[in-house]
Each structure stands twice: as structure tokens, then as C-alpha cells.
Design an enzyme around this catalytic site. Sequence first.
Site, short mmCIF file in Angstrom:
data_model
loop_
_atom_site.label_atom_id
_atom_site.label_comp_id
_atom_site.label_asym_id
_atom_site.label_seq_id
_atom_site.Cartn_x
_atom_site.Cartn_y
_atom_site.Cartn_z
N CYS A 65 8.74 -10.46 5.74
CA CYS A 65 8.65 -9.03 5.40
C CYS A 65 9.32 -8.17 6.47
O CYS A 65 9.11 -8.38 7.67
CB CYS A 65 7.18 -8.64 5.24
SG CYS A 65 6.98 -6.92 4.72
N CYS A 69 3.87 -4.32 10.47
CA CYS A 69 2.41 -4.14 10.56
C CYS A 69 1.86 -5.11 11.61
O CYS A 69 1.99 -6.33 11.45
CB CYS A 69 1.77 -4.39 9.20
SG CYS A 69 2.62 -3.52 7.86
N CYS A 72 -0.13 -8.44 10.79
CA CYS A 72 0.20 -9.26 9.62
C CYS A 72 0.96 -10.55 9.96
O CYS A 72 1.93 -10.54 10.72
CB CYS A 72 1.00 -8.44 8.62
SG CYS A 72 1.24 -9.32 7.07
N CYS A 109 -5.20 -10.96 -8.41
CA CYS A 109 -4.45 -10.03 -7.56
C CYS A 109 -3.24 -10.74 -6.96
O CYS A 109 -3.41 -11.72 -6.23
CB CYS A 109 -5.32 -9.54 -6.41
SG CYS A 109 -6.86 -8.81 -6.97
N CYS A 140 -3.99 -7.15 -10.85
CA CYS A 140 -3.73 -6.27 -9.70
C CYS A 140 -2.45 -6.78 -9.03
O CYS A 140 -2.22 -7.99 -8.98
CB CYS A 140 -4.90 -6.33 -8.72
SG CYS A 140 -4.62 -5.33 -7.24
N CYS A 200 -6.18 0.77 -5.80
CA CYS A 200 -7.01 0.00 -4.86
C CYS A 200 -6.47 0.36 -3.48
O CYS A 200 -5.33 0.00 -3.15
CB CYS A 200 -6.86 -1.49 -5.14
SG CYS A 200 -7.62 -2.53 -3.88
N ARG A 272 -14.95 -3.03 -1.71
CA ARG A 272 -14.75 -4.48 -1.55
C ARG A 272 -14.98 -4.95 -0.12
O ARG A 272 -14.37 -4.44 0.82
CB ARG A 272 -13.32 -4.86 -1.97
CG ARG A 272 -13.08 -6.39 -2.01
CD ARG A 272 -11.69 -6.72 -2.49
NE ARG A 272 -11.44 -6.22 -3.82
CZ ARG A 272 -11.69 -6.90 -4.95
NH1 ARG A 272 -12.18 -8.12 -4.88
NH2 ARG A 272 -11.44 -6.35 -6.12
N1 SAM Z 1 2.89 -5.95 1.54
C1 SAM Z 1 1.96 -5.22 0.81
C2 SAM Z 1 1.41 -4.04 1.56
O1 SAM Z 1 1.51 -3.98 2.77
O2 SAM Z 1 0.85 -3.17 0.89
C3 SAM Z 1 0.80 -6.06 0.32
C4 SAM Z 1 0.20 -7.14 1.10
S1 SAM Z 1 -0.70 -6.69 2.53
C5 SAM Z 1 -0.94 -8.26 3.19
C6 SAM Z 1 -2.26 -6.10 1.92
C7 SAM Z 1 -3.30 -5.70 2.92
O3 SAM Z 1 -3.90 -6.83 3.50
C8 SAM Z 1 -2.86 -4.89 4.11
O4 SAM Z 1 -2.68 -3.55 3.79
C9 SAM Z 1 -4.01 -5.09 5.06
O5 SAM Z 1 -5.00 -4.09 4.87
C10 SAM Z 1 -4.56 -6.46 4.68
N2 SAM Z 1 -4.28 -7.45 5.72
C11 SAM Z 1 -3.07 -7.97 6.02
N3 SAM Z 1 -3.18 -8.82 7.06
C12 SAM Z 1 -4.48 -8.83 7.43
C13 SAM Z 1 -5.21 -9.49 8.46
N4 SAM Z 1 -4.62 -10.31 9.32
N5 SAM Z 1 -6.54 -9.26 8.54
C14 SAM Z 1 -7.14 -8.42 7.67
N6 SAM Z 1 -6.49 -7.77 6.70
C15 SAM Z 1 -5.18 -7.95 6.58
FE1 SF4 Z 2 4.72 -6.69 5.02
FE2 SF4 Z 2 2.40 -7.65 5.89
FE3 SF4 Z 2 2.99 -5.10 6.29
FE4 SF4 Z 2 2.44 -5.97 3.79
S1 SF4 Z 2 1.03 -5.91 5.51
S2 SF4 Z 2 4.11 -4.62 4.44
S3 SF4 Z 2 3.30 -8.05 3.92
S4 SF4 Z 2 4.10 -6.86 7.17
#
Ligand code: SAM
Ligand code: SF4
Length: 334
Positions: A65, A69, A72, A109, A140, A200, A272
Site C-alpha cells: 500500500c 499509516c 499498518c 467484509c 462490506c 462503518c 464493534r
Molecule cells: N486500506 C483501507 C483503509 O485504510 O481504509 C482499508 C484497510 S485498513 C487495514 C482498515 C482499518 O484497520 C484501519 O483504518 C485501522 O483502523 C485498522 N487497522 C489496521 N492495522 C491495524 C493494527 N495493526 N491494529 C489495529 N487496527 C488496525
Molecule cells: Fe494502506 Fe494500511 Fe493505511 Fe489501509 S491502513 S491505507 S492498507 S497502509
Amino acid sequence: MTQLAATQTPAPVQPRHSWVRDEVEALFALPFNDLLFQAQTVHRQWFDANEVQKSTLLSIKTGGCPEDCNYCSQSAKFDTGLKATKMMQVQEVLEGAERAKNAGASRYCMGAAWRSPKDRDMGAIIEMIQGVRSMGMETCMTLGMLSPEQAAQLKEAGLDYYNHNVDTSQEFYGEIITTRTFEDRLETISHVQDAGINVCAGGILGLGEEVGDRASMLMTLANLNPQPQSVPINMLIPIDGTPLGEAAPVDGIDFVRCIAVARIMMPKSVVRLSAGREWMSDETQALCFLAGANSIFVGEELLTTSNPNLSKDNELFARLGLEPMAAHKCPSAV
Ligand code: SAM
Ligand code: SF4
Ligand code: DTB
């Protein structure tokens, strides 16, 4: 003022969109028992207190990606050891949905590690939505930022929910993500609302934020009109190789407080208890349900990390006398 007769129940608390930060911080500061009593009271006005909705997640396109973030596993900016994949075939996704349905999930989802979907991906995405829907499950998707046209296409395909979290407070956002802004997030949420898809939207605790940031995040969510129909509260799962890989764990009681405040502020939304359950005791999870959480992810994997196995969750449901919530029961769903 006339006194309510003992047999009369007060009118249910309605969603309100005028929250200010001091009020929310005051909720966080309540004695724990008072906070939980208030949350459980509101919860029972809109929901069966013993029903918990179950969703199953699938990562339909993992890793690589372009966003940064800090929490992530899927960001290409950090070396987390995760192997990036192409988008899955529609058939494989539908097989996963069938297994999830048989395991008791009412919603499937599907998540992709994209900044936003490319127009060339939309055909397969639409087939996935139609296929999962035809099995009688809710759908979802979480695909990153959407244009108004893409949101309309997803609605047309029959998408029930779109996940797009604000993740943390507006003030703290820039410390966690630099490749997009908080306002970008709100813009996609508004495209999803305009298309008539249920939103959501929630966040993560454990990013190094303060209680004031948690209050500010919930204030943003509750002041959306309509409020998000689903509000995931994630506990950070620290990922090696990310800037937050060594973050301190969130205190369980603090986590429960945040669930309770979300429940009070968003009375008709399904809240949730999202990522992080594997690190929580049964007792902490029970307190989350008492505080008004009424949905979870079931299945052994979230997107890239693990989740409690089915037999453990079934045992927890039996111990607590919880029942699965049927599809389409959220009182605020469109
Ligand atoms: N890429 C898309 C986005 O950012 O909207 C969807 C996937 S992203 C993984 C969805 C959500 O998962 C993130 O917004 C975050 O809140 C949660 N998430 C991601 N990594 C996480 C982690 N290591 N621990 C807890 N929540 C996490
Ligand atoms: Fe990409 Fe992870 Fe951020 Fe979603 S949460 S935009 S998958 S880096
Ligand atoms: C949400 O708020 N949490 C889910 C879902 N929406 C997409 C994702 C949790 C991801 C946890 C880390 C992982 O498995 O990669």
C-alpha cells in the site's frame, strides 16, 4: 414538572450531532460504574443487550500500500516482512464467504490495501458484492478513498456497508499518517453517505494518543449526520517493522471506557469490539459487551493478523449467554 410513574419508561436517547469536546471528556472522566450503567441503559433502549453481530474479514488484496499509516502491516513504506499479493479471484472470495456464512457470520467484509480503487478493478469488486449478497449475507468493503462515482457504482452493486475509519483525532492525525489528511477521510465518508451506503467508521486506540484525542475522535464520529451505522473500535496490534511496533499496550479499563462513551454518544449505531480481542481476557471482552459493544469479527484471521478461533468465541458466547444478531437488524441502517 410531572414525575414519571414507576411503570413509564423514558423516551430512548436519540443521536445528537452537537457534541463538544468538554462534554465528551466529562463522560470519559465519570466513575467507571456510573459510565457503564449509563451506557448499558442507552444500549437497552435500541438493542437486545444479548445480541452481538458477527462479521468475517477477508483481505482481497494484501500489502504494497502506498499510504504510510504508522500502525499498518500493509504499508509499502515499512519493512514488515509481509508479502504483497494481487487482487484475489472472485471465485476464491465467494468460497471464503460461504465458509464464513457456515461459521455463523452475517456480514462479509472485504478489504484491499489501496489508496483508492482503480476503475479497472471495479468490475471484479462489483461481482464480489453481488456474489456475496446472493448468499444472503450483508456486504462490506474497505478499499481506500472513493470518488462520488465509485461510491454510486458500489451502491448500485448492492453494497451494504463501506468501512473508512478516521482512526484518531483530527489534532493527532498528522502524527500517524502523512500521505493523506483527516479531511480526505471525511470527504470519502461523505461520498459514501451521499450514495446511500451505510458507513462503518471508527478508530484505533494505542497509537500514543491522549484521552482528549479519543474524545475528539468520538466527537467527530458522533457529529456526522447521520452518525456512522457501524463504529469499530480497534486496539492496536503492534506490528514489527512499523513505527508503532513497540507501542505500549492499551489498558483494558481505558478501552472499555471508550466503548461506553461511543455507545452513549451513538445510541443507534452498532459498536464493534474490533481488532485486538486475542490480547484481551474473557473478562475484558465481557466488560466491552456490558459497555455496549455489539459486534465482533469472527474467524481466525483479521486482514493480516490473527483473531480468536471459532471454538473459543463460541465458548465465550455460551458463557455470556450471547446470541448472534441477524442480518439487517441495525436500527439506524439505510
Ligand atoms: N486500506 C483501507 C483503509 O485504510 O481504509 C482499508 C484497510 S485498513 C487495514 C482498515 C482499518 O484497520 C484501519 O483504518 C485501522 O483502523 C485498522 N487497522 C489496521 N492495522 C491495524 C493494527 N495493526 N491494529 C489495529 N487496527 C488496525
Ligand atoms: Fe494502506 Fe494500511 Fe493505511 Fe489501509 S491502513 S491505507 S492498507 S497502509
Ligand atoms: C476495522 O476497523 N478493523 C478491521 C476492518 N475495519 C477492516 C481491520 C483490522 C485490521 C487489523 C490488522 C490486520 O489484520 O492487518
